[in-house]
Design a protein around this motif. Structure first.
Motif, PDB file in Angstrom:
ATOM      1  N   ALA A 107      19.429   2.644  30.554  1.00 17.50           N
ATOM      2  CA  ALA A 107      20.135   3.045  31.375  1.00 17.50           C
ATOM      3  C   ALA A 107      20.849   1.927  32.423  1.00 17.50           C
ATOM      4  O   ALA A 107      21.896   1.484  31.974  1.00 17.50           O
ATOM      5  CB  ALA A 107      19.608   3.963  32.332  1.00 17.50           C
ATOM      6  N   GLY A 108      20.151   1.581  33.346  1.00 16.51           N
ATOM      7  CA  GLY A 108      20.528   0.601  34.345  1.00 16.51           C
ATOM      8  C   GLY A 108      21.511   1.115  35.508  1.00 16.51           C
ATOM      9  O   GLY A 108      22.257   2.166  35.608  1.00 16.51           O
ATOM     10  N   ILE A 109      21.111   0.541  36.685  1.00 15.19           N
ATOM     11  CA  ILE A 109      21.809   0.917  37.902  1.00 15.19           C
ATOM     12  C   ILE A 109      23.298   0.334  38.093  1.00 15.19           C
ATOM     13  O   ILE A 109      23.339  -0.943  37.571  1.00 15.19           O
ATOM     14  CB  ILE A 109      20.987   0.467  39.089  1.00 15.19           C
ATOM     15  CG1 ILE A 109      19.386   1.063  39.193  1.00 15.19           C
ATOM     16  CG2 ILE A 109      21.365   0.660  40.455  1.00 15.19           C
ATOM     17  CD1 ILE A 109      19.633   2.550  39.094  1.00 15.19           C
ATOM     18  N   THR A 110      24.128   1.060  38.654  1.00 15.09           N
ATOM     19  CA  THR A 110      25.284   0.478  38.829  1.00 15.09           C
ATOM     20  C   THR A 110      25.915   0.856  40.023  1.00 15.09           C
ATOM     21  O   THR A 110      25.272   1.836  40.855  1.00 15.09           O
ATOM     22  CB  THR A 110      26.416   1.124  37.920  1.00 15.09           C
ATOM     23  OG1 THR A 110      27.769   0.175  38.045  1.00 15.09           O
ATOM     24  CG2 THR A 110      26.578   2.562  38.114  1.00 15.09           C
ATOM     25  N   LEU A 111      26.802   0.125  40.823  1.00 18.60           N
ATOM     26  CA  LEU A 111      27.342   0.022  42.059  1.00 18.60           C
ATOM     27  C   LEU A 111      28.721   1.126  42.176  1.00 18.60           C
ATOM     28  O   LEU A 111      29.568   0.850  41.147  1.00 18.60           O
ATOM     29  CB  LEU A 111      27.791  -1.165  42.746  1.00 18.60           C
ATOM     30  CG  LEU A 111      28.447  -0.970  44.289  1.00 18.60           C
ATOM     31  CD1 LEU A 111      27.433  -0.511  45.149  1.00 18.60           C
ATOM     32  CD2 LEU A 111      28.804  -2.624  44.623  1.00 18.60           C
ATOM     33  N   VAL A 112      28.784   2.139  43.033  1.00 20.01           N
ATOM     34  CA  VAL A 112      29.987   3.027  42.870  1.00 20.01           C
ATOM     35  C   VAL A 112      30.440   3.232  44.161  1.00 20.01           C
ATOM     36  O   VAL A 112      29.854   3.198  45.438  1.00 20.01           O
ATOM     37  CB  VAL A 112      29.302   4.606  42.316  1.00 20.01           C
ATOM     38  CG1 VAL A 112      30.452   5.335  42.448  1.00 20.01           C
ATOM     39  CG2 VAL A 112      28.641   4.498  41.002  1.00 20.01           C
ATOM     40  N   VAL A 113      31.779   3.169  44.434  1.00 19.82           N
ATOM     41  CA  VAL A 113      32.434   3.225  45.584  1.00 19.82           C
ATOM     42  C   VAL A 113      33.667   4.312  45.459  1.00 19.82           C
ATOM     43  O   VAL A 113      34.024   4.703  44.472  1.00 19.82           O
ATOM     44  CB  VAL A 113      33.229   2.007  46.073  1.00 19.82           C
ATOM     45  CG1 VAL A 113      32.067   1.045  46.267  1.00 19.82           C
ATOM     46  CG2 VAL A 113      34.161   1.520  45.044  1.00 19.82           C
ATOM     47  N   ASN A 114      34.220   4.546  46.674  1.00 14.98           N
ATOM     48  CA  ASN A 114      35.438   5.538  46.678  1.00 14.98           C
ATOM     49  C   ASN A 114      36.479   4.925  45.795  1.00 14.98           C
ATOM     50  O   ASN A 114      36.703   3.528  45.865  1.00 14.98           O
ATOM     51  CB  ASN A 114      36.006   5.740  48.009  1.00 14.98           C
ATOM     52  CG  ASN A 114      37.017   6.571  48.247  1.00 14.98           C
ATOM     53  OD1 ASN A 114      38.121   6.633  47.951  1.00 14.98           O
ATOM     54  ND2 ASN A 114      36.789   7.878  48.932  1.00 14.98           N
TER      55      ASN A 114
END
Length: 260
Positions: A123-130
């Motif tokens: 999986a792995g974490i990711t950064l999400v924005v508007n």
């Protein structure tokens, strides 16, 4: 299974009511007529597509198909129990569940109370924005900002591990849709989420969000059982997973939900 003991307990209903547990539920289900197959309760979080979600009044997703396929391969049955993700491990510890899923990352903290299967997904974490936000492209850009995360998840753990160093505020939510909406509406500046989950959600819906930057860690998902208590079950899960990978059925399950 202690069939002789169970048979005697059936004669005393009050004792059964006073000593109900997940293990006894398995035995009672067997006696009720399930071809003598063991029945295990599996905790899932149905707000977590493509791994677990509800469609047409049925539970579907990668985790659902996978545990059903493992059960068929290994000759047992499963009963899916939907709950908040943060409640899955406590329910496992309270013997209300036999198996924990939910796109659960294998972490050192969780290993203190859970025995994990072999990893079944990277999986792995990711950064999400508007989608209109071009100012945040990496965690360091979050200084002085607000970050939304889902309680009990690896995304929340990651945010809390760096929030003091970077200098942002973390806001906790019970479910993913609420977290997504917080960023879409501009009430939070970003969120941390597992890459496959947010990528799938963005592809399926108009969330008004976008993924930025690279994956921030190398999380892997595993299937959990109570630590030190279910080694035989864990062996079945690992063997079933191995067989599914060798037969190609594992990849077919992934392709059902992730193929473009």
């Amino acid at each position: 299974m202690k069939k002789s003991i169970l048979a005697s307990l059936i004669l005393v209903p009050t004792l059964i009511l006073g000593a109900c547990s997940a293990g006894e539920d398995k035995e009672n289900a067997n006696d009720a007529g399930n071809d003598n197959k063991e029945v295990y309760k599996v905790g899932i979080d149905t707000t977590y597509p493509p791994f677990e979600y509800e469609k047409d009044n049925k539970y579907v997703g990668i985790d659902v198909d996978l545990i059903n396929a493992i059960a068929e391969d290994q000759g047992f049955e499963v009963k899916l129990e939907a709950m908040d993700f943060k409640g899955i491990i406590p329910a496992l510890q309270a013997n209300q569940l036999d198996i924990a899923m939910g796109g659960m990352s294998i972490t050192e903290d969780r290993k203190k109370v859970v025995d994990f299967s072999d990893p079944y997904f990277d999986a792995g974490i990711t950064l999400v924005v508007n989608e209109k936000n071009n100012d945040v492209v990496k965690p360091e850009d979050l200084k002085g900002k607000k970050v939304a995360v889902k309680k009990g998840t690896s995304g929340a753990n990651y945010a809390q591990s760096i929030e003091k160093e970077v200098g942002f505020e973390t806001v906790l939510f019970d479910d993913s849709p609420s977290m997504f909406l917080e960023v879409k509406n501009g009430n939070a500046d970003a969120l941390f989420e597992d890459y496959p989950v947010i990528s799938y959600a963005i592809a399926q819906q108009d969330l008004g969000l976008k993924v930025v930057g690279e994956r921030l860690n190398e999380d892997q998902y595993g299937i959990g059982v109570l630590k030190g208590e279910e080694q035989e079950l864990l062996e079945k899960i690992n063997k079933g997973l191995e067989n599914l990978k060798e037969s190609g059925e594992y990849q077919e399950i992934l392709d059902t939900y992730l193929a473009e």
